[in-house]
Design an enzyme around this catalytic site. Sequence first.
Site, PDB file in Angstrom:
ATOM      1  N   ASP A   1      45.784   7.687  -5.502  1.00 24.11           N
ATOM      2  CA  ASP A   1      45.084   8.196  -4.381  1.00 24.11           C
ATOM      3  C   ASP A   1      43.797   8.446  -4.415  1.00 24.11           C
ATOM      4  OD1 ASP A   1      47.645   7.785  -3.048  1.00 24.11           O
ATOM      5  OD2 ASP A   1      48.052   9.926  -3.335  1.00 24.11           O
ATOM      6  N   ARG A   2      42.915   8.288  -3.290  1.00 22.69           N
ATOM      7  CA  ARG A   2      41.503   8.630  -3.237  1.00 22.69           C
ATOM      8  C   ARG A   2      41.048   9.882  -4.157  1.00 22.69           C
ATOM      9  NH1 ARG A   2      38.485  10.233   2.056  1.00 22.69           N
ATOM     10  NH2 ARG A   2      39.608  11.976   1.598  1.00 22.69           N
TER      11      ARG A   2
END
Length: 249
Positions: free
Chosen positions: A80-81
């Site tokens: 995830d970012r």
Amino acid sequence: MQHRKERRAPPVSKAPAGHLPAGRAQFLYEDSDLIVVDKPAGLPVIAPEGSRAKTLYDIVTAHMQKTNPRGRAAVVHRLDRDTSGVMLFAKNARVKKALMDNWNKLVRRRCYTALVEGLMPSETGTLDSWLIENRAGQVYETKPGTRGALRAITNWKIIAAAEGAPYSLVELELETGRKHQIRAQLAAIGHPVAGDARYGARTDPASRLCLHAHLLEFEHPFTHKVLVFESPVPKVFYQSENPGPHGRL
């Protein structure tokens, strides 16, 4: 909880201690087939649709093009970012296919560290549930057999915590790799990852999602050598005033 036989090889590379600057990726390993990087929090792996934001994919591709102007990175898994840590890229379509077709066989260990809200219910445990994604991209637990749901299994153990402490530092090892698996499962038991407002966290002690991929162990698809890469847990995860059994949390 069933303990799998450990097959750890000596680490091939370990990222420098500390926290990577925003947007700064650390290259850990490269050969003719693979690139392994230490991803900073806040940097997306690929750009969301319609966005021109800088991505880890762009950084890795630019690195490859220094020696091969036509080279392009191939994504074989994602973080995830706002998750930091070790991530693997393929350097060509042949390697990507070999990894994707044999992912569960080649990838031996994927371990994360999370700072979670509250004191976990025991020293160790296993999260075994079925996850499904809604139209808004939110992942949540559902009943086994629900159409579209996938089984998710995560083993965990406490690294540091104290009675009455606001947080637990937890190591988690994936047996499956579902979208938002760790975040959704921890939220479902009432211990969301600190800084994860999307999954119900009430606090943000580090001004980031407190989730870090600290270890990746896999077999090279062609040389069959077992490679192990580690990234130190960000120091900010330990910045709580409550002492744990293994030192300060």
